[in-house]
Design a protein around this motif. Sequence first.
Motif, PDB file in Angstrom:
ATOM      1  N   VAL A  59      18.084 -15.497 -13.237  1.00 54.30           N
ATOM      2  CA  VAL A  59      17.102 -16.571 -13.399  1.00 54.30           C
ATOM      3  C   VAL A  59      15.719 -15.940 -13.488  1.00 54.30           C
ATOM      4  N   LEU A  60      15.022 -16.234 -14.575  1.00 51.44           N
ATOM      5  CA  LEU A  60      13.671 -15.710 -14.780  1.00 51.44           C
ATOM      6  C   LEU A  60      12.686 -16.870 -14.807  1.00 51.44           C
ATOM      7  N   THR A  61      11.687 -16.822 -13.954  1.00 48.46           N
ATOM      8  CA  THR A  61      10.683 -17.878 -13.914  1.00 48.46           C
ATOM      9  C   THR A  61       9.289 -17.273 -13.776  1.00 48.46           C
ATOM     10  N   LYS A  62       8.301 -18.102 -14.053  1.00 46.74           N
ATOM     11  CA  LYS A  62       6.903 -17.735 -13.836  1.00 46.74           C
ATOM     12  C   LYS A  62       6.353 -18.729 -12.819  1.00 46.74           C
ATOM     13  N   PRO A  63       6.192 -18.318 -11.548  1.00 47.55           N
ATOM     14  CA  PRO A  63       5.780 -19.273 -10.518  1.00 47.55           C
ATOM     15  C   PRO A  63       4.269 -19.496 -10.493  1.00 47.55           C
ATOM     16  N   PHE A  64       3.898 -20.740 -10.227  1.00 52.41           N
ATOM     17  CA  PHE A  64       2.498 -21.086  -9.973  1.00 52.41           C
ATOM     18  C   PHE A  64       2.470 -21.917  -8.692  1.00 52.41           C
ATOM     19  N   ILE A  65       1.593 -21.541  -7.773  1.00 55.43           N
ATOM     20  CA  ILE A  65       1.556 -22.171  -6.460  1.00 55.43           C
ATOM     21  C   ILE A  65       0.150 -22.655  -6.150  1.00 55.43           C
ATOM     22  N   GLY A  66       0.046 -23.918  -5.766  1.00 56.85           N
ATOM     23  CA  GLY A  66      -1.205 -24.491  -5.281  1.00 56.85           C
ATOM     24  C   GLY A  66      -0.959 -25.092  -3.911  1.00 56.85           C
ATOM     25  N   TYR A  67      -1.930 -24.970  -3.018  1.00 59.23           N
ATOM     26  CA  TYR A  67      -1.695 -25.474  -1.663  1.00 59.23           C
ATOM     27  C   TYR A  67      -2.999 -25.985  -1.050  1.00 59.23           C
ATOM     28  N   THR A  68      -2.851 -26.759   0.001  1.00 58.43           N
ATOM     29  CA  THR A  68      -3.989 -27.289   0.747  1.00 58.43           C
ATOM     30  C   THR A  68      -3.580 -27.477   2.197  1.00 58.43           C
ATOM     31  N   GLN A  69      -4.583 -27.490   3.073  1.00 57.34           N
ATOM     32  CA  GLN A  69      -4.328 -27.739   4.489  1.00 57.34           C
ATOM     33  C   GLN A  69      -4.943 -29.071   4.870  1.00 57.34           C
ATOM     34  N   ALA A  70      -4.210 -29.845   5.638  1.00 62.56           N
ATOM     35  CA  ALA A  70      -4.693 -31.165   6.050  1.00 62.56           C
ATOM     36  C   ALA A  70      -5.897 -31.034   6.971  1.00 62.56           C
ATOM     37  N   LEU A  71      -6.878 -31.888   6.743  1.00 62.66           N
ATOM     38  CA  LEU A  71      -8.050 -31.974   7.597  1.00 62.66           C
ATOM     39  C   LEU A  71      -7.960 -33.246   8.430  1.00 62.66           C
ATOM     40  N   LEU A  72      -8.906 -33.420   9.317  1.00 63.40           N
ATOM     41  CA  LEU A  72      -8.848 -34.578  10.212  1.00 63.40           C
ATOM     42  C   LEU A  72      -8.909 -35.896   9.453  1.00 63.40           C
ATOM     43  N   ASP A  73      -9.595 -35.905   8.295  1.00 63.58           N
ATOM     44  CA  ASP A  73      -9.713 -37.159   7.543  1.00 63.58           C
ATOM     45  C   ASP A  73      -8.573 -37.351   6.542  1.00 63.58           C
ATOM     46  N   ASP A  74      -7.623 -36.415   6.490  1.00 65.27           N
ATOM     47  CA  ASP A  74      -6.458 -36.551   5.612  1.00 65.27           C
ATOM     48  C   ASP A  74      -5.363 -37.317   6.342  1.00 65.27           C
ATOM     49  N   ARG A  75      -5.356 -38.628   6.133  1.00 72.73           N
ATOM     50  CA  ARG A  75      -4.403 -39.483   6.845  1.00 72.73           C
ATOM     51  C   ARG A  75      -3.146 -39.762   6.040  1.00 72.73           C
ATOM     52  N   GLN A  76      -3.236 -39.615   4.711  1.00 75.59           N
ATOM     53  CA  GLN A  76      -2.112 -39.960   3.844  1.00 75.59           C
ATOM     54  C   GLN A  76      -1.555 -38.695   3.186  1.00 75.59           C
ATOM     55  N   ILE A  77      -0.250 -38.549   3.223  1.00 75.31           N
ATOM     56  CA  ILE A  77       0.372 -37.373   2.625  1.00 75.31           C
ATOM     57  C   ILE A  77       0.192 -37.371   1.111  1.00 75.31           C
ATOM     58  N   SER A  78       0.083 -38.554   0.510  1.00 70.58           N
ATOM     59  CA  SER A  78      -0.086 -38.634  -0.952  1.00 70.58           C
ATOM     60  C   SER A  78      -1.380 -37.963  -1.391  1.00 70.58           C
ATOM     61  N   GLY A  79      -2.429 -38.081  -0.584  1.00 66.11           N
ATOM     62  CA  GLY A  79      -3.694 -37.424  -0.910  1.00 66.11           C
ATOM     63  C   GLY A  79      -3.575 -35.915  -0.865  1.00 66.11           C
ATOM     64  N   LEU A  80      -2.808 -35.404   0.089  1.00 66.04           N
ATOM     65  CA  LEU A  80      -2.592 -33.962   0.191  1.00 66.04           C
ATOM     66  C   LEU A  80      -1.748 -33.456  -0.979  1.00 66.04           C
ATOM     67  N   ILE A  81      -0.789 -34.259  -1.398  1.00 64.09           N
ATOM     68  CA  ILE A  81       0.026 -33.884  -2.561  1.00 64.09           C
ATOM     69  C   ILE A  81      -0.851 -33.802  -3.809  1.00 64.09           C
ATOM     70  N   ASP A  82      -1.775 -34.752  -3.960  1.00 62.64           N
ATOM     71  CA  ASP A  82      -2.688 -34.733  -5.111  1.00 62.64           C
ATOM     72  C   ASP A  82      -3.524 -33.454  -5.120  1.00 62.64           C
ATOM     73  N   LYS A  83      -4.006 -33.047  -3.947  1.00 61.81           N
ATOM     74  CA  LYS A  83      -4.818 -31.829  -3.863  1.00 61.81           C
ATOM     75  C   LYS A  83      -3.986 -30.596  -4.212  1.00 61.81           C
ATOM     76  N   ALA A  84      -2.776 -30.532  -3.683  1.00 60.76           N
ATOM     77  CA  ALA A  84      -1.904 -29.390  -3.976  1.00 60.76           C
ATOM     78  C   ALA A  84      -1.552 -29.351  -5.460  1.00 60.76           C
ATOM     79  N   THR A  85      -1.384 -30.522  -6.064  1.00 63.34           N
ATOM     80  CA  THR A  85      -1.069 -30.598  -7.492  1.00 63.34           C
ATOM     81  C   THR A  85      -2.228 -30.098  -8.337  1.00 63.34           C
ATOM     82  N   VAL A  86      -3.459 -30.473  -7.958  1.00 63.33           N
ATOM     83  CA  VAL A  86      -4.650 -30.007  -8.673  1.00 63.33           C
ATOM     84  C   VAL A  86      -4.751 -28.488  -8.584  1.00 63.33           C
ATOM     85  N   ALA A  87      -4.518 -27.937  -7.395  1.00 63.75           N
ATOM     86  CA  ALA A  87      -4.582 -26.492  -7.213  1.00 63.75           C
ATOM     87  C   ALA A  87      -3.489 -25.783  -8.012  1.00 63.75           C
ATOM     88  N   CYS A  88      -2.301 -26.364  -8.057  1.00 62.57           N
ATOM     89  CA  CYS A  88      -1.199 -25.784  -8.821  1.00 62.57           C
ATOM     90  C   CYS A  88      -1.511 -25.809 -10.319  1.00 62.57           C
TER      91      CYS A  88
END
Length: 255
Positions: A166-195
Amino acid sequence: MLRSRAAGDEDTFFSIALQVAASEARQGRRETAQEMRAEIAEKDAQRELALRTDFLTKLPNRNGFIELAEQRLQDDPHAFVVQLHLKNLRASLATLRIDEHRAFIEQIIERLTVAFGSDVLLGVVKSDQFLLFLPSRGFTRQSVLEQLTALNNWLASPIFLGKRVVLTKPFIGYTQALLDDRQISGLIDKATVACRAAELEDASLPIAFESRLKEEDLARAKLANDLKTALPRGEMSLLLQPVVAADSQAIHHAR
C-alpha cells in the motif's frame, strides 16, 4: 348423591383446567409480546449503530465519531483532534480485498495505540480520510507533534500486507482544544482546515491549526465560488499578452 358429587367434582376439575389453560395462554401471549418488543428494540439499536458505523472498516463514521468524541471532550477539555488524509489510498484500495483493507486499518489502529494509548479514538470520514481524538493526559503539543510526525513517516513508507504493498501520501492537520472549544464539530473544522493546508503546501510534516489558515481557507473558498458564478454570467474576461518573434513576427505563445 354420589353421582351428583362426582359430577360436581368433574365440573370443578374442568373449570380449574380451563382457568389454568387460560392463564397459561395469557402468560404465553405476554412472553411472546415481550420477546417481540425485545426483538424490535434490538433491531432498532442495530439500525442506530449502523447509522454511526462505517460498513467496511466497522469504525465510527463522522456521526459516530462526533457522538463519542463529544463525550470524551467533557472529561478531557484539552484533547487533540486530528484529520488524516491518505492521498492515493483509493487507488490502492481498489486492488485490495475487504479483509486486506481491514488489516491495513488495524495496522493504523495498532500504531496509534502504541503511540497514544488505548484511549485514542479513530473514525472514518471517507475511505481515505480519518479523524483522531487524542487524549491530552501525559502529552504536550511537542510530544503529540513528534508522534504524529512518526506516524506521517510510517504512512509515507510502503506498507506491506502479505504480498501486496500500500502506497499513500499522508497529510495531517491537527488542533488542540481550548477552554472556549465546547463543540467537537468546531475542532474537526479546525483540523480539516489544517489538513487542507498541509495538502496545498505538499507538507511532509503535520500542520497545526492557526487562525491565518482559516482566513486563507475562506479566501480560497470565496475565490472558487466567485469564479463558479462569474463564468456562466459572462462576468469573467481573460487578457493575453502575445509573445512575438522579432525576426519572423510569428506568435510563439501568450502570457
